[in-house]
Scaffold this motif. Structure first.
Motif, PDB file in Angstrom:
ATOM      1  N   ALA A  96      53.544 166.332  66.756  1.00  0.00           N
ATOM      2  CA  ALA A  96      54.873 166.819  67.132  1.00  0.00           C
ATOM      3  C   ALA A  96      54.806 167.752  68.341  1.00  0.00           C
ATOM      4  O   ALA A  96      55.832 168.069  68.937  1.00  0.00           O
ATOM      5  N   GLN A  97      53.582 168.197  68.700  1.00  0.00           N
ATOM      6  CA  GLN A  97      53.423 169.164  69.784  1.00  0.00           C
ATOM      7  C   GLN A  97      52.741 168.588  71.019  1.00  0.00           C
ATOM      8  O   GLN A  97      52.981 169.037  72.139  1.00  0.00           O
ATOM      9  N   VAL A  98      51.862 167.594  70.810  1.00  0.00           N
ATOM     10  CA  VAL A  98      51.094 166.998  71.908  1.00  0.00           C
ATOM     11  C   VAL A  98      50.999 165.498  71.668  1.00  0.00           C
ATOM     12  O   VAL A  98      51.393 165.005  70.613  1.00  0.00           O
ATOM     13  N   ILE A  99      50.466 164.769  72.658  1.00  0.00           N
ATOM     14  CA  ILE A  99      50.167 163.351  72.462  1.00  0.00           C
ATOM     15  C   ILE A  99      48.647 163.177  72.494  1.00  0.00           C
ATOM     16  O   ILE A  99      47.955 163.892  73.213  1.00  0.00           O
ATOM     17  N   PHE A 100      48.143 162.240  71.708  1.00  0.00           N
ATOM     18  CA  PHE A 100      46.710 162.059  71.554  1.00  0.00           C
ATOM     19  C   PHE A 100      46.247 160.712  72.093  1.00  0.00           C
ATOM     20  O   PHE A 100      46.977 159.716  72.035  1.00  0.00           O
ATOM     21  N   SER A 101      45.010 160.712  72.574  1.00  0.00           N
ATOM     22  CA  SER A 101      44.307 159.448  72.768  1.00  0.00           C
ATOM     23  C   SER A 101      43.968 158.884  71.399  1.00  0.00           C
ATOM     24  O   SER A 101      44.037 159.584  70.383  1.00  0.00           O
ATOM     25  N   ASP A 102      43.594 157.616  71.353  1.00  0.00           N
ATOM     26  CA  ASP A 102      43.046 157.087  70.110  1.00  0.00           C
ATOM     27  C   ASP A 102      41.735 157.816  69.822  1.00  0.00           C
ATOM     28  O   ASP A 102      41.024 158.234  70.742  1.00  0.00           O
ATOM     29  N   PRO A 103      41.408 158.003  68.537  1.00  0.00           N
ATOM     30  CA  PRO A 103      40.244 158.823  68.197  1.00  0.00           C
ATOM     31  C   PRO A 103      38.932 158.195  68.651  1.00  0.00           C
ATOM     32  O   PRO A 103      38.777 156.971  68.618  1.00  0.00           O
ATOM     33  N   GLU A 104      37.994 159.065  69.046  1.00  0.00           N
ATOM     34  CA  GLU A 104      36.663 158.569  69.384  1.00  0.00           C
ATOM     35  C   GLU A 104      35.741 158.558  68.166  1.00  0.00           C
ATOM     36  O   GLU A 104      34.672 157.967  68.207  1.00  0.00           O
ATOM     37  N   TYR A 105      36.165 159.208  67.081  1.00  0.00           N
ATOM     38  CA  TYR A 105      35.351 159.213  65.855  1.00  0.00           C
ATOM     39  C   TYR A 105      36.246 159.419  64.652  1.00  0.00           C
ATOM     40  O   TYR A 105      37.403 159.852  64.764  1.00  0.00           O
ATOM     41  N   GLN A 106      35.732 159.100  63.464  1.00  0.00           N
ATOM     42  CA  GLN A 106      36.381 159.446  62.206  1.00  0.00           C
ATOM     43  C   GLN A 106      35.467 160.393  61.445  1.00  0.00           C
ATOM     44  O   GLN A 106      34.258 160.433  61.694  1.00  0.00           O
ATOM     45  N   MET A 107      36.052 161.158  60.520  1.00  0.00           N
ATOM     46  CA  MET A 107      35.235 162.201  59.896  1.00  0.00           C
ATOM     47  C   MET A 107      35.717 162.520  58.482  1.00  0.00           C
ATOM     48  O   MET A 107      36.918 162.537  58.213  1.00  0.00           O
ATOM     49  N   LEU A 108      34.748 162.778  57.610  1.00  0.00           N
ATOM     50  CA  LEU A 108      35.008 163.318  56.286  1.00  0.00           C
ATOM     51  C   LEU A 108      34.701 164.808  56.296  1.00  0.00           C
ATOM     52  O   LEU A 108      34.200 165.353  57.274  1.00  0.00           O
ATOM     53  N   ASP A 109      35.009 165.471  55.182  1.00  0.00           N
ATOM     54  CA  ASP A 109      34.738 166.900  55.043  1.00  0.00           C
ATOM     55  C   ASP A 109      33.438 167.141  54.286  1.00  0.00           C
ATOM     56  O   ASP A 109      32.883 166.246  53.644  1.00  0.00           O
ATOM     57  N   SER A 110      32.978 168.378  54.363  1.00  0.00           N
ATOM     58  CA  SER A 110      31.794 168.803  53.618  1.00  0.00           C
ATOM     59  C   SER A 110      31.860 170.314  53.466  1.00  0.00           C
ATOM     60  O   SER A 110      32.575 170.986  54.210  1.00  0.00           O
ATOM     61  N   PHE A 111      31.122 170.832  52.505  1.00  0.00           N
ATOM     62  CA  PHE A 111      31.075 172.276  52.265  1.00  0.00           C
ATOM     63  C   PHE A 111      29.706 172.845  52.643  1.00  0.00           C
ATOM     64  O   PHE A 111      28.681 172.184  52.460  1.00  0.00           O
ATOM     65  N   ILE A 112      29.711 174.067  53.139  1.00  0.00           N
ATOM     66  CA  ILE A 112      28.492 174.872  53.198  1.00  0.00           C
ATOM     67  C   ILE A 112      28.465 175.705  51.925  1.00  0.00           C
ATOM     68  O   ILE A 112      29.418 176.429  51.626  1.00  0.00           O
ATOM     69  N   VAL A 113      27.377 175.569  51.164  1.00  0.00           N
ATOM     70  CA  VAL A 113      27.222 176.294  49.901  1.00  0.00           C
ATOM     71  C   VAL A 113      25.815 176.890  49.835  1.00  0.00           C
ATOM     72  O   VAL A 113      24.945 176.548  50.641  1.00  0.00           O
ATOM     73  N   ARG A 114      25.594 177.750  48.847  1.00  0.00           N
ATOM     74  CA  ARG A 114      24.245 178.295  48.653  1.00  0.00           C
ATOM     75  C   ARG A 114      23.292 177.172  48.266  1.00  0.00           C
ATOM     76  O   ARG A 114      23.673 176.177  47.669  1.00  0.00           O
ATOM     77  N   LYS A 115      22.022 177.342  48.609  1.00  0.00           N
ATOM     78  CA  LYS A 115      20.996 176.336  48.330  1.00  0.00           C
ATOM     79  C   LYS A 115      21.035 175.937  46.851  1.00  0.00           C
ATOM     80  O   LYS A 115      21.083 176.786  45.956  1.00  0.00           O
ATOM     81  N   GLY A 116      21.014 174.640  46.605  1.00  0.00           N
ATOM     82  CA  GLY A 116      21.068 174.134  45.239  1.00  0.00           C
ATOM     83  C   GLY A 116      22.478 173.979  44.703  1.00  0.00           C
ATOM     84  O   GLY A 116      22.662 173.484  43.591  1.00  0.00           O
ATOM     85  N   ASN A 117      23.480 174.424  45.477  1.00  0.00           N
ATOM     86  CA  ASN A 117      24.892 174.318  45.090  1.00  0.00           C
ATOM     87  C   ASN A 117      25.099 174.781  43.645  1.00  0.00           C
ATOM     88  O   ASN A 117      25.536 174.008  42.772  1.00  0.00           O
ATOM     89  N   PRO A 118      24.795 176.071  43.361  1.00  0.00           N
ATOM     90  CA  PRO A 118      24.809 176.546  41.972  1.00  0.00           C
ATOM     91  C   PRO A 118      26.164 176.420  41.284  1.00  0.00           C
ATOM     92  O   PRO A 118      26.221 176.295  40.053  1.00  0.00           O
ATOM     93  N   LYS A 119      27.252 176.448  42.031  1.00  0.00           N
ATOM     94  CA  LYS A 119      28.583 176.350  41.423  1.00  0.00           C
ATOM     95  C   LYS A 119      29.113 174.917  41.399  1.00  0.00           C
ATOM     96  O   LYS A 119      30.259 174.675  41.003  1.00  0.00           O
TER      97      LYS A 119
END
Length: 291
Positions: A122-145
């Motif tokens: 609604a604010q700008v116009i975009f080129s077609d994407p050069e990549y697609q992406m999923l998310d990920s978390f940074i967590v403590r080693k071993g992901n204790p939670k």
């Protein structure tokens, strides 16, 4: 590719100040020479395009030699050279200032790992994407939670952080996390530091940025990539270059080159240097992502 360190961040801030200070002069010099009606003709006459970036690895950042690099500047160089514009001048600012800066003519184009979504469209116009992406978390080693999705973050009530202006804010809120409780940090480096020190339990970012930033950490790790769920639908995001709404001809010319580079394999050859994989190449369009 060189890792992004605290020294890189300090260096980037110093360079941001210098570049933002000269942006108006560059714009005035360029606009004084050519008509404003044809943005590509103006850029060709200037011999230079100002590229808004956010100082984030691997999208656009300053390397150990003090030079701007990243997938956005390198891809922009390749495309704009094809379009007859010899020089790409990156202009660094914080992520949340990119679209306002573009529309106030601090720079000509934006590319900073920016997801294409309905609100931004609604604010700008975009080129077609050069990549697609999923998310990920940074967590403590071993992901204790055992944090693997936004729903896990909500269920466990952990201290959640993400970056300024990041789409991950919306995804956490959509899962039920109170927006007022989200810790907003400058970037993924600050996120890594906050997780390592225990100030937050989790930092959300793109799968690419999280896996890059934790590479040399002995105290944190990145979770497996996943798709956020918004309104019952899985979100697969795509990142592209943003242009002012009036610059449709420039966007279309840029798009034509991106499509040629996808077909030839040149686009992946550029992005691969910055940690992208074939699974992150895409045929999604801006029109699909703007819905």
């Amino acid at each position: 590719m060189a890792p992004h360190t605290a020294e890189h961040t300090r260096h980037a801030i110093r360079r941001r100040t210098l570049l933002l200070g000269t942006g108006g002069a560059l714009a005035a010099a360029g606009c004084a020479r050519v008509p404003s009606g044809d943005p590509l003709a103006r850029l060709r006459s200037q011999g230079m395009v100002r590229l808004g970036i956010a100082g984030e690895v691997p999208y656009g950042y300053i390397d150990d030699q003090g030079a701007f690099t990243g997938e956005a500047p390198e891809l922009a160089k390749a495309v704009f050279q094809r379009l007859g514009v010899a020089d790409v001048q990156p202009v660094a600012t914080d992520f949340a200032s990119l679209i306002p800066g573009l529309n106030s003519q601090q720079f000509d184009v934006v590319s900073a790992g920016m997801y294409i979504n309905k609100e931004r469209c609604a604010q700008v116009i975009f080129s077609d994407p050069e990549y697609q992406m999923l998310d990920s978390f940074i967590v403590r080693k071993g992901n204790p939670k055992k944090l693997r999705t936004y729903e896990d973050v909500v269920r466990t009530g952990v201290k959640f952080a993400t970056g300024s202006g990041y789409a991950e804010i919306e995804y956490a809120v959509a899962a039920g996390y109170p927006e007022k409780d989200i810790v907003i940090l400058q970037d993924q480096v600050a996120g890594l530091n906050a997780v390592e020190s225990g100030r937050v339990d989790v930092f959300a970012g793109t799968a690419l940025t999280t896996r890059e930033v934790v590479r040399k950490s002995s105290r944190a790790e990145a979770t497996e990539p996943f798709a956020a769920v918004v309104d019952g639908k899985k979100k697969i995001d795509g990142g592209g270059f943003a242009f002012r709404p009036t610059d449709t001809e420039l966007r279309d010319a840029f798009n034509s080159e991106i499509h040629r580079m996808k077909k030839s394999g040149e686009l992946f050859r550029i992005l691969r240097r910055f940690g992208f994989t074939e699974s992150e190449m895409t045929e999604l369009t801006a029109k699909e992502l703007c819905r």
